[in-house]
Design an enzyme around this catalytic site. Structure first.
Site, mmCIF file in Angstrom:
data_model
loop_
_atom_site.group_PDB
_atom_site.id
_atom_site.type_symbol
_atom_site.label_atom_id
_atom_site.label_comp_id
_atom_site.label_asym_id
_atom_site.label_seq_id
_atom_site.Cartn_x
_atom_site.Cartn_y
_atom_site.Cartn_z
ATOM 1 C CB THR A 174 -0.950 0.060 1.219
ATOM 2 O OG1 THR A 174 -1.668 -1.157 1.329
ATOM 3 C CG2 THR A 174 -1.927 1.196 1.089
ATOM 4 N NE ARG B 139 -7.775 -8.592 0.896
ATOM 5 C CZ ARG B 139 -6.930 -7.629 1.216
ATOM 6 N NH1 ARG B 139 -6.346 -6.911 0.262
ATOM 7 N NH2 ARG B 139 -6.672 -7.345 2.479
ATOM 8 N N GLY C 68 -9.545 -5.113 -0.037
ATOM 9 C CA GLY C 68 -9.088 -4.783 1.308
ATOM 10 C C GLY C 68 -9.570 -3.428 1.760
ATOM 11 C CG ASP C 69 -6.973 -1.102 4.239
ATOM 12 O OD1 ASP C 69 -6.310 -2.060 3.819
ATOM 13 O OD2 ASP C 69 -6.502 0.037 4.364
ATOM 14 C CB THR D 1 -0.030 1.170 5.023
ATOM 15 O OG1 THR D 1 0.698 0.020 4.557
ATOM 16 C CG2 THR D 1 0.802 1.842 6.106
ATOM 17 N N GLY D 2 -1.229 -1.634 6.045
ATOM 18 C CA GLY D 2 -1.090 -2.786 6.933
ATOM 19 C C GLY D 2 -2.054 -3.893 6.556
#
Length: 339
Positions: free
Chosen positions: A193, A221, A223-224, A244-245
């Site tokens: 990210t 998929r 993600g955030d 990020t993460g």
């Protein structure tokens, strides 16, 4: 007489407020903060990561110094990192389980809370540019997969062959996962990210986040990064955040908005970031990082992972780092001279 005096005092107070407001208009010192992902950065890639975040921060700051908007600054900073194969975004994106690139991105304007995002997009060099078009050219906030690509075509965003986004490193990592003794947990520790937050000289804040997601993820998929409040959030009343993460963990706690909530309760950006990251770690076992700028121009870059590449420019001074406690400082003039 008393009513007249009260009215006069109220009018004088209102005029003073208007004068102060007028004098402060356009006087905010611009700030930009960028990150290149939280996780683990291999030694042989540290120099490339540092160079990339510095380049992105300087590019965004140049726009701000010329009177440009925070929105333009964060978009251009992220485009710079999407075009850099050292980062998990754009041309450096990791591959899904089928060996394809699927990307997510979000951008948000703190002035009016407008936001645009795309998810699971393919064959687009710069998803953050497409996300901004979603914000400005549609009534929607998020387009996904095939629909996002159809919209890109309608907006004359060129489609590029999917293999052009696949780096040799991404292909090798994906191929290694096919081996019987591969360890998928190790790859999940690697950074991913990119993002940017900024405040311009009009006091407007903005955020932008872009990613290739998790290596070997399921097809489709998301993600955030594409999710408002998780991958990023911007509000002129408080500030702007890019995260990020581990995406699923950040979605569970709505990390970006959580940081701003703590700031609304009176915490400094640094304290708010640490509090939110600690909550995510203790509540759901997730690790990550955030960059933050407040509506007063204060900033921070905090992370609970081993590393996070970050850089910021404020008052013509550049600061950057990768490890906890690491902070290098140089003038913008020096940084530009060494490029």
């Amino acid at each position: 007489m008393n009513q007249f005096l009260a009215f006069s005092a109220a009018l004088a107070d209102l005029l003073c407020r208007e004068i102060v407001s007028w004098q402060g208009f356009g006087s905010m010192k611009p700030v930009i903060v960028v990150h290149g992902g939280a996780g683990s950065i291999f030694k042989d890639r540290e120099e490339g990561a540092r160079s990339g975040i510095i380049r992105a921060a300087l590019k965004g700051y140049s726009i701000l110094k010329q009177g440009g908007s925070a929105l333009d600054a964060v978009e251009d900073a992220v485009v710079s990192m999407e075009d850099d194969p050292h980062f998990n975004a754009g041309c450096g994106s990791v591959l899904n389980e089928k060996g394809e690139v699927e990307m997510d991105a979000i951008i948000m304007d703190g002035k009016n809370l407008a936001s645009g995002a795309v998810s699971a997009v393919k064959c687009i060099a710069n998803p953050i540019m497409l996300a901004r078009l979603v914000m400005e050219k549609t009534e929607h906030m998020l387009l996904t997969d095939h629909g996002a690509n159809l919209f890109a075509k309608a907006m004359n965003i060129p489609e590029i062959p999917g293999e052009k986004l696949i780096t040799e490193r991404s292909w090798e990592r994906w191929s290694k996962k096919l081996e019987a003794d591969s360890n998928p947990q190790e790859d999940k520790k690697e950074s991913g990210t990119v993002g940017a937050v900024a405040i311009d000289n009009e006091g407007n804040v903005a955020c932008a986040t872009s990613t290739g997601g998790l290596s070997n993820k399921l097809v489709g998929r998301v993600g955030d990064s594409a999710c408002i409040g998780s991958g990023g959030y911007a509000d002129n009343h408080v500030g702007a955040v890019s995260t990020t993460g581990h995406g699923e963990s950040m979605m569970k706690v709505v990390l970006a908005r959580l940081v701003l909530y703590h700031m609304e309760q009176g915490m400094t950006p640094e304290k708010a970031a640490d509090t939110a990251l600690n909550y995510m770690k203790t509540r759901v076992g997730g690790l990550g990082g955030v960059i933050v700028v407040s509506n007063s121009g204060d900033w921070t870059a905090r992370f609970s992972t081993k590393q996070m590449s970050w850089a910021t420019v404020k008052d013509d001074w550049l600061q950057y780092g990768i490890y906890t406690g690491e902070m290098h400082t140089s003038s913008v003039a020096e940084a530009l001279g060494s490029k």
